[in-house]
Scaffold this motif. Structure first.
Motif, mmCIF file in Angstrom:
data_model
loop_
_atom_site.group_PDB
_atom_site.id
_atom_site.type_symbol
_atom_site.label_atom_id
_atom_site.label_comp_id
_atom_site.label_asym_id
_atom_site.label_seq_id
_atom_site.Cartn_x
_atom_site.Cartn_y
_atom_site.Cartn_z
ATOM 1 N N PRO A 60 -16.543 -5.482 84.399
ATOM 2 C CA PRO A 60 -15.224 -5.431 84.569
ATOM 3 C C PRO A 60 -14.459 -6.764 84.919
ATOM 4 O O PRO A 60 -13.278 -6.906 84.758
ATOM 5 C CB PRO A 60 -15.229 -4.490 86.104
ATOM 6 N N GLN A 61 -15.147 -7.783 85.392
ATOM 7 C CA GLN A 61 -14.533 -9.027 85.811
ATOM 8 C C GLN A 61 -15.038 -10.234 85.143
ATOM 9 O O GLN A 61 -14.555 -11.394 85.660
ATOM 10 C CB GLN A 61 -14.554 -9.341 87.336
ATOM 11 N N ILE A 92 -16.718 -10.938 73.888
ATOM 12 C CA ILE A 92 -16.321 -9.501 74.575
ATOM 13 C C ILE A 92 -15.518 -9.859 75.629
ATOM 14 O O ILE A 92 -15.808 -10.328 76.911
ATOM 15 C CB ILE A 92 -17.618 -8.800 74.861
ATOM 16 N N PRO A 93 -14.269 -9.442 75.764
ATOM 17 C CA PRO A 93 -13.344 -9.794 77.022
ATOM 18 C C PRO A 93 -13.680 -9.160 77.938
ATOM 19 O O PRO A 93 -14.419 -8.120 77.848
ATOM 20 C CB PRO A 93 -11.948 -9.374 76.535
ATOM 21 N N LYS A 94 -13.212 -9.496 79.360
ATOM 22 C CA LYS A 94 -13.723 -8.906 80.434
ATOM 23 C C LYS A 94 -13.274 -7.315 80.627
ATOM 24 O O LYS A 94 -12.010 -7.092 80.040
ATOM 25 C CB LYS A 94 -13.121 -9.439 81.811
ATOM 26 N N GLY A 95 -14.006 -6.410 81.071
ATOM 27 C CA GLY A 95 -13.487 -5.090 81.143
ATOM 28 C C GLY A 95 -13.670 -4.248 79.725
ATOM 29 O O GLY A 95 -13.691 -2.912 79.741
ATOM 30 N N VAL A 96 -13.901 -4.787 78.831
ATOM 31 C CA VAL A 96 -14.087 -4.082 77.430
ATOM 32 C C VAL A 96 -15.162 -3.219 77.325
ATOM 33 O O VAL A 96 -16.551 -3.832 77.459
ATOM 34 C CB VAL A 96 -13.930 -4.891 76.237
ATOM 35 N N MET A 97 -15.408 -1.973 77.265
ATOM 36 C CA MET A 97 -16.599 -1.223 76.841
ATOM 37 C C MET A 97 -17.144 -1.468 75.640
ATOM 38 O O MET A 97 -16.542 -1.922 74.635
ATOM 39 C CB MET A 97 -16.051 0.326 77.126
ATOM 40 N N HIS A 98 -18.654 -1.766 75.742
ATOM 41 C CA HIS A 98 -19.203 -1.958 74.430
ATOM 42 C C HIS A 98 -20.717 -1.602 74.442
ATOM 43 O O HIS A 98 -21.228 -1.272 75.677
ATOM 44 C CB HIS A 98 -19.143 -3.531 74.216
ATOM 45 N N ARG A 99 -21.333 -1.547 73.200
ATOM 46 C CA ARG A 99 -22.687 -1.010 73.242
ATOM 47 C C ARG A 99 -23.403 -1.922 71.895
ATOM 48 O O ARG A 99 -22.653 -2.083 70.899
ATOM 49 C CB ARG A 99 -22.666 0.401 72.662
ATOM 50 N N HIS A 100 -24.406 -2.386 72.122
ATOM 51 C CA HIS A 100 -25.167 -3.063 70.974
ATOM 52 C C HIS A 100 -26.335 -2.099 70.417
ATOM 53 O O HIS A 100 -26.938 -1.411 71.289
ATOM 54 C CB HIS A 100 -25.741 -4.236 71.458
ATOM 55 N N ILE A 109 -32.949 -9.962 69.096
ATOM 56 C CA ILE A 109 -32.978 -10.776 70.103
ATOM 57 C C ILE A 109 -31.549 -11.237 70.396
ATOM 58 O O ILE A 109 -31.071 -12.036 69.478
ATOM 59 C CB ILE A 109 -33.973 -11.937 70.129
ATOM 60 N N LEU A 110 -30.961 -10.968 71.395
ATOM 61 C CA LEU A 110 -29.729 -11.532 71.847
ATOM 62 C C LEU A 110 -29.593 -12.536 73.227
ATOM 63 O O LEU A 110 -30.301 -12.061 73.990
ATOM 64 C CB LEU A 110 -28.566 -10.301 72.258
ATOM 65 N N LEU A 111 -29.232 -13.494 72.926
ATOM 66 C CA LEU A 111 -28.823 -14.452 74.103
ATOM 67 C C LEU A 111 -27.507 -14.061 74.394
ATOM 68 O O LEU A 111 -26.410 -14.074 73.993
ATOM 69 C CB LEU A 111 -28.814 -16.042 73.768
ATOM 70 N N TRP A 112 -27.205 -13.867 75.770
ATOM 71 C CA TRP A 112 -25.941 -13.602 76.436
ATOM 72 C C TRP A 112 -25.682 -14.426 77.619
ATOM 73 O O TRP A 112 -26.400 -14.762 78.365
ATOM 74 C CB TRP A 112 -25.869 -11.982 76.752
ATOM 75 N N ALA A 113 -24.357 -14.295 77.944
ATOM 76 C CA ALA A 113 -23.838 -15.099 79.120
ATOM 77 C C ALA A 113 -22.580 -14.598 79.357
ATOM 78 O O ALA A 113 -21.836 -13.954 78.513
ATOM 79 C CB ALA A 113 -23.681 -16.517 78.709
ATOM 80 N N TYR A 114 -22.439 -14.204 80.698
ATOM 81 C CA TYR A 114 -21.099 -13.928 81.151
ATOM 82 C C TYR A 114 -20.646 -14.695 82.359
ATOM 83 O O TYR A 114 -21.615 -15.174 83.206
ATOM 84 C CB TYR A 114 -20.799 -12.346 81.217
ATOM 85 N N THR A 115 -19.409 -14.893 82.564
ATOM 86 C CA THR A 115 -18.835 -15.475 83.648
ATOM 87 C C THR A 115 -17.517 -14.992 83.782
ATOM 88 O O THR A 115 -16.757 -14.528 83.023
ATOM 89 C CB THR A 115 -18.740 -17.113 83.556
#
Length: 123
Positions: A60-61, A92-100, A109-115
Protein backbone atom coordinates in the motif's frame (compact mmCIF):
# COMPACT_ATOMS: atom_id res chain seq x y z
CA UNK A 1 33.32 -1.65 7.90
CA UNK A 2 29.67 -0.73 7.53
CA UNK A 3 29.12 -2.46 4.19
CA UNK A 4 27.30 -5.78 4.55
CA UNK A 5 27.72 -8.76 2.23
CA UNK A 6 24.64 -10.97 2.42
CA UNK A 7 24.01 -14.42 0.98
CA UNK A 8 20.21 -14.39 0.68
CA UNK A 9 19.94 -18.16 1.04
CA UNK A 10 22.33 -18.57 4.00
CA UNK A 11 21.90 -15.23 5.76
CA UNK A 12 18.43 -14.13 4.66
CA UNK A 13 15.13 -14.65 6.41
CA UNK A 14 13.26 -17.63 4.90
CA UNK A 15 9.58 -16.90 4.33
CA UNK A 16 7.50 -19.57 2.62
CA UNK A 17 4.26 -17.98 1.39
CA UNK A 18 1.14 -19.53 -0.07
CA UNK A 19 0.95 -23.33 -0.05
CA UNK A 20 -2.45 -23.53 -1.69
CA UNK A 21 -3.80 -23.47 -5.22
CA UNK A 22 -0.35 -23.10 -6.82
CA UNK A 23 0.44 -19.91 -4.96
CA UNK A 24 3.51 -21.14 -3.07
CA UNK A 25 6.71 -19.19 -3.32
CA UNK A 26 9.97 -19.36 -1.48
CA UNK A 27 11.05 -15.91 -0.31
CA UNK A 28 14.47 -15.06 1.06
CA UNK A 29 14.44 -11.55 2.51
CA UNK A 30 18.03 -10.24 2.55
CA UNK A 31 17.71 -6.51 3.25
CA UNK A 32 15.55 -4.93 5.93
CA UNK A 33 15.83 -3.09 9.27
CA UNK A 34 16.22 -6.30 11.29
CA UNK A 35 18.81 -8.01 9.06
CA UNK A 36 21.12 -5.12 8.23
CA UNK A 37 19.63 -1.95 9.71
CA UNK A 38 18.29 -0.69 6.37
CA UNK A 39 16.20 2.44 6.85
CA UNK A 40 14.83 2.77 3.31
CA UNK A 41 14.77 -0.63 1.57
CA UNK A 42 13.34 -4.11 1.86
CA UNK A 43 14.77 -6.55 -0.69
CA UNK A 44 15.23 -10.22 -1.39
CA UNK A 45 14.83 -13.08 -3.84
CA UNK A 46 11.78 -15.20 -4.54
CA UNK A 47 11.81 -18.63 -6.21
CA UNK A 48 8.75 -19.91 -8.10
CA UNK A 49 8.74 -23.46 -9.47
CA UNK A 50 6.95 -24.05 -12.81
CA UNK A 51 3.26 -23.31 -12.39
CA UNK A 52 3.65 -21.53 -9.04
CA UNK A 53 2.51 -17.97 -8.47
CA UNK A 54 2.12 -15.33 -5.83
CA UNK A 55 -1.23 -14.35 -4.43
CA UNK A 56 -2.80 -11.15 -5.72
CA UNK A 57 -1.35 -8.55 -3.37
CA UNK A 58 -0.08 -5.01 -3.06
CA UNK A 59 2.27 -2.89 -1.01
CA UNK A 60 0.00 0.00 0.00
CA UNK A 61 2.74 2.54 0.77
CA UNK A 62 5.69 1.16 -1.24
CA UNK A 63 6.95 1.27 -4.81
CA UNK A 64 8.36 -2.07 -5.98
CA UNK A 65 10.93 -3.08 -8.55
CA UNK A 66 11.50 -6.66 -9.70
CA UNK A 67 14.39 -7.99 -11.77
CA UNK A 68 14.08 -11.38 -13.47
CA UNK A 69 17.27 -13.33 -12.76
CA UNK A 70 16.01 -16.54 -14.37
CA UNK A 71 12.86 -17.78 -16.06
CA UNK A 72 9.76 -16.22 -17.55
CA UNK A 73 6.19 -15.58 -16.62
CA UNK A 74 3.28 -13.20 -16.39
CA UNK A 75 2.58 -10.27 -14.13
CA UNK A 76 -1.16 -9.71 -13.66
CA UNK A 77 -2.84 -6.53 -12.48
CA UNK A 78 -6.55 -5.85 -12.83
CA UNK A 79 -7.42 -6.67 -16.45
CA UNK A 80 -3.78 -6.37 -17.58
CA UNK A 81 -1.46 -9.29 -18.26
CA UNK A 82 2.16 -8.72 -19.29
CA UNK A 83 4.78 -11.31 -20.22
CA UNK A 84 8.25 -11.01 -18.75
CA UNK A 85 11.52 -12.85 -19.34
CA UNK A 86 15.06 -13.15 -18.01
CA UNK A 87 16.72 -9.75 -17.39
CA UNK A 88 13.45 -7.76 -17.56
CA UNK A 89 12.69 -5.15 -14.90
CA UNK A 90 9.18 -4.48 -13.58
CA UNK A 91 8.12 -1.30 -11.83
CA UNK A 92 4.99 -1.56 -9.69
CA UNK A 93 3.63 1.71 -8.29
CA UNK A 94 2.57 1.85 -4.65
CA UNK A 95 -0.78 0.28 -3.90
CA UNK A 96 -1.16 -1.50 -7.27
CA UNK A 97 -2.56 -5.04 -6.94
CA UNK A 98 -0.35 -7.57 -8.75
CA UNK A 99 0.48 -11.25 -9.08
CA UNK A 100 3.54 -13.02 -10.55
CA UNK A 101 3.05 -16.36 -12.32
CA UNK A 102 5.78 -18.74 -13.53
CA UNK A 103 4.61 -19.87 -16.99
CA UNK A 104 7.94 -21.42 -17.98
CA UNK A 105 9.60 -24.81 -17.57
CA UNK A 106 12.36 -23.70 -15.21
CA UNK A 107 12.49 -22.07 -11.79
CA UNK A 108 11.59 -18.39 -11.92
CA UNK A 109 13.91 -16.29 -9.76
CA UNK A 110 12.92 -12.70 -9.03
CA UNK A 111 15.04 -10.13 -7.23
CA UNK A 112 12.64 -7.64 -5.63
CA UNK A 113 12.96 -4.43 -3.69
CA UNK A 114 10.49 -1.97 -2.34
CA UNK A 115 10.66 1.32 -0.56
CA UNK A 116 9.69 2.69 1.84
CA UNK A 117 9.82 -0.48 3.92
CA UNK A 118 6.52 -2.29 4.34
CA UNK A 119 5.27 -5.76 5.03
CA UNK A 120 5.28 -8.70 2.65
CA UNK A 121 1.88 -10.17 1.87
CA UNK A 122 0.73 -12.78 4.39
CA UNK A 123 -0.11 -15.49 1.80
Amino acid sequence: MEIKLIDPIKDGKKIWLGDKDGSTRKVFRAIDKELCNSQYFVSGITYFEPGESSSMHNHPQSEEIDFVIQGEGLVLSGNEEMKFKKFDYMFIPKGVMHRHVNTGNETLILLWAYTPPGELPKD
